[in-house]
Write an enzyme that holds these catalytic residues in place. Structure first.
Site, PDB file in Angstrom:
ATOM      1  CE  LYS A 276     -55.789  50.959  40.891  1.00  0.00           C
ATOM      2  NZ  LYS A 276     -55.394  51.519  39.584  1.00  0.00           N
ATOM      3  NE  ARG A 350     -57.987  61.421  36.671  1.00  0.00           N
ATOM      4  CZ  ARG A 350     -57.629  60.856  35.531  1.00  0.00           C
ATOM      5  NH1 ARG A 350     -58.155  61.266  34.384  1.00  0.00           N
ATOM      6  NH2 ARG A 350     -56.727  59.894  35.513  1.00  0.00           N
TER       7      ARG A 350
HETATM    8  N1  BES Z   1     -53.345  55.239  41.573  1.00  0.00           N
HETATM    9  C1  BES Z   1     -53.557  55.006  40.185  1.00  0.00           C
HETATM   10  C2  BES Z   1     -52.308  55.287  39.351  1.00  0.00           C
HETATM   11  C3  BES Z   1     -51.118  54.411  39.624  1.00  0.00           C
HETATM   12  C4  BES Z   1     -50.890  53.285  38.870  1.00  0.00           C
HETATM   13  C5  BES Z   1     -50.196  54.767  40.596  1.00  0.00           C
HETATM   14  C6  BES Z   1     -49.769  52.504  39.110  1.00  0.00           C
HETATM   15  C7  BES Z   1     -49.090  53.974  40.840  1.00  0.00           C
HETATM   16  C8  BES Z   1     -48.880  52.839  40.094  1.00  0.00           C
HETATM   17  C9  BES Z   1     -54.689  55.892  39.685  1.00  0.00           C
HETATM   18  O1  BES Z   1     -55.663  56.186  40.602  1.00  0.00           O
HETATM   19  C10 BES Z   1     -55.326  55.176  38.558  1.00  0.00           C
HETATM   20  O2  BES Z   1     -55.902  54.144  38.804  1.00  0.00           O
HETATM   21  N2  BES Z   1     -55.226  55.708  37.348  1.00  0.00           N
HETATM   22  C11 BES Z   1     -55.796  55.111  36.206  1.00  0.00           C
HETATM   23  C12 BES Z   1     -56.525  56.158  35.439  1.00  0.00           C
HETATM   24  C13 BES Z   1     -57.432  55.628  34.365  1.00  0.00           C
HETATM   25  C14 BES Z   1     -58.595  54.874  34.985  1.00  0.00           C
HETATM   26  C15 BES Z   1     -57.929  56.767  33.536  1.00  0.00           C
HETATM   27  C16 BES Z   1     -54.656  54.531  35.393  1.00  0.00           C
HETATM   28  O3  BES Z   1     -53.563  55.099  35.385  1.00  0.00           O
HETATM   29  O4  BES Z   1     -54.839  53.469  34.794  1.00  0.00           O
HETATM   30 MN    MN Z   2     -57.171  54.713  40.658  1.00  0.00          MN
END
Ligand code: BES
Ligand code: MN
Ligand code: ZN
Length: 498
Positions: A276, A350
């Site tokens: 990230k 997931r």
């Molecule tokens: N934990 C994150 C989602 C999240 C984002 C929770 C902001 C709380 C605040 C999750 O694991 C994630 O990174 N999701 C990605 C999915 C994508 C890579 C398909 C996302 O939402 O960008």
């Molecule tokens: Mn994630």
């Protein structure tokens, strides 16, 4: 468990010190006990109200320091508008608002639980007390210094004055259990990831043992044996071993099928190899809010001896980039036998849930499963922070949750599932892939989960927007809200204890 700042109940009587809070309806109307308490102040309220054009409108207040005629340090008159319209949820909010009127220097506060029409019922007064407790929550265990002139943090003792303290006390007992569950969930979410890693989280969940919750912890060898390779794959890059914790509360009929609650417990989510960006990455210490909610809920159910058989299962991992971490393109074989191609290692929640859902479904054969997960940023784009996204295969279960959401203020909004979305996660190389592209990101995430639940009634709640970075409300000033504990407690109470 936190006991210190719990509200007390007492009969209506003017306190000798601290803050006195009275409710006032539109047209400057007070209840009988409040009028009696105000007698020694003569025309003070009338004059103050006129000076401030205060009429008792909801949300408006009069704040009178050292009120002439009363021994208290401060008199607060809180407008409630037309009190006839009040629902359960409004009493909780009102309690929060009232607690917010108590300055941090005050040692104690007395709230008269009374509207113009008379004293609040025991249940209403207990809801009010619940709101004060939710509002007073602070997470300050890592603060060692105070700024110049800042007062030492004193926790004001709140007394709720009622018609019948004994019945209010009884109504409070079950709320005490729930509020302690919410506080527990908030604490877990606020805790940083260097302190709260999977093993430590498992230890804290294990503390529920003393409430009569049966605890089983699966370590890495146990999970390997079960074939939980999707969950284990997420933890490969971490110095901390993964864990699954199974919490069982059997307060229902012996042998009756349990209801199941499942939580995403990513103790920190860097994104892994698909790392990230730096901005706000610190928020990802809260990527275990689903698991925290399940622990808080199990606490609530056990502490109030809920008449239900419930199983709570949390998947605890840390998602880190490392030489040992899994890569995009890797294919994992899940416990169910289905294979998943990892497109993006940041779509890790997931993967954890795929194995935990299958495990719970096959091992515990629950009546229904509800999972909670801070699963996608996309749900925040769609719904903001007011509603959690709800996905499910069972209209009745969804309706129950919608209703419980309106009753508690922890609201859910149903989102679609369907074969067109399901197709989006088909993979060239495996049974499915872990991302479905830019469109409908929360839906394709839910579609992956759906492939691991079979026919069991199931709901997935995407709480990325509601659990973290919470907006300041009447009943929460903390970064974490403890979202879901009150909602699911309500669902259990509505369905199994009526
Ligand atoms: N934990 C994150 C989602 C999240 C984002 C929770 C902001 C709380 C605040 C999750 O694991 C994630 O990174 N999701 C990605 C999915 C994508 C890579 C398909 C996302 O939402 O960008
Ligand atoms: Mn994630
Ligand atoms: Zn995540």
């Amino acid at each position: 468990m936190p006991k210190a700042d719990n509200p007390r109940f007492a009969a209506f009587a003017t306190p000798s010190k601290g803050v006195l809070i009275l409710f006032c309806e539109e047209g400057l109307k007070f209840g009988r006990a409040s009028r009696r308490a105000l007698e020694p102040t003569g025309d003070l309220i009338r004059r103050a109200a006129a000076a401030d054009r205060f009429t008792g409108k909801s949300g408006k207040s009069l704040d009178i320091v050292a009120p002439a005629g009363l021994p208290v340090a401060r008199l607060v008159i809180l407008g409630v508008g037309k009190a006839g319209r009040f629902k359960t949820q409004d009493f909780v909010k009102l309690g929060g608002t009232a607690r917010g009127k108590v300055p941090s220097a005050a040692g104690e506060a007395t709230i008269f639980a009374e509207f113009a029409g008379g004293a609040l019922s025991a249940e209403q007064a207990a809801e009010l007390a619940l709101g004060t407790r939710l509002r007073s929550y602070v997470f300050d265990r890592y603060k060692t210094k105070r700024k110049e002139g800042e007062e030492p943090p004193v926790k004001a003792q709140v007394t709720v004055a009622v018609g019948n303290p004994a019945t209010a006390e009884r109504a409070w007992a079950s709320r005490q259990a729930v509020v302690d569950g919410v506080v527990l969930a908030r604490d877990l979410v606020n805790e940083p990831a260097n302190v709260l890693f999977p093993e430590e989280f498992a230890r804290r969940a294990s503390a529920l043992k003393k409430l009569g919750v049966a605890i089983e912890v699966l370590d890495v060898p146990a999970m390997k044996k079960l074939g939980m390779n999707a969950l284990l794959g997420v933890g490969l890059g971490s110095q901390h071993d993964s864990r699954v914790v199974v919490m069982r509360w059997n307060g229902g009929k012996k042998g009756a099928q349990p209801v199941a609650f499942i939580g995403k417990g990513v103790c920190f989510d860097t994104g892994g190899i698909s790392i990230k960006p730096a901005a706000n990455m610190e928020d990802m210490k809260g990527d275990m809010a689903g698991a925290a909610c399940v622990v808080g809920l199990m606490h609530a159910l056990a502490a109030r001896k809920a008449k239900v058989n419930a199983v709570g299962v949390i998947g605890l991992v840390e998602n880190m980039p490392d030489g040992k971490a899994q890569r995009p393109g890797d294919i994992v074989r899940t416990m169910s036998g289905q294979t998943i191609e990892i497109i993006n290692t940041d779509a890790e929640g997931r993967l954890v849930l795929a194995d935990v859902l299958h495990y719970v479904n096959t091992k515990h054969k629950p009546k229904f499963m509800i999972d909670l997960a801070t699963l996608t940023g996309a749900i925040i784009v769609a719904l903001g922070q007011e509603y959690a996204g709800m996905f499910g295969n069972d209209d009745r279960l969804c309706d129950w949750l919608t209703k419980a959401g309106l009753a508690t203020g922890e609201r859910v909004w149903r989102m679609p599932l369907g074969p067109e979305y399901d197709k989006m996660i088909d993979s060239k190389f495996a049974d499915m892939k872990n991302t479905g592209g830019r469109f409908g990101g929360s839906i394709t995430a839910a579609q992956l989960l759906a492939r691991f639940v079979d026919k069991t009634p199931w709901v997935h709640l995407d709480i990325a927007g509601t659990a973290l970075g919470s907006p300041q409300t009447d009943i929460n000033k903390s970064w974490s809200s403890g979202w879901g504990v009150r909602l699911l407690n309500q669902l259990v109470a509505d369905r199994y204890e009526r």
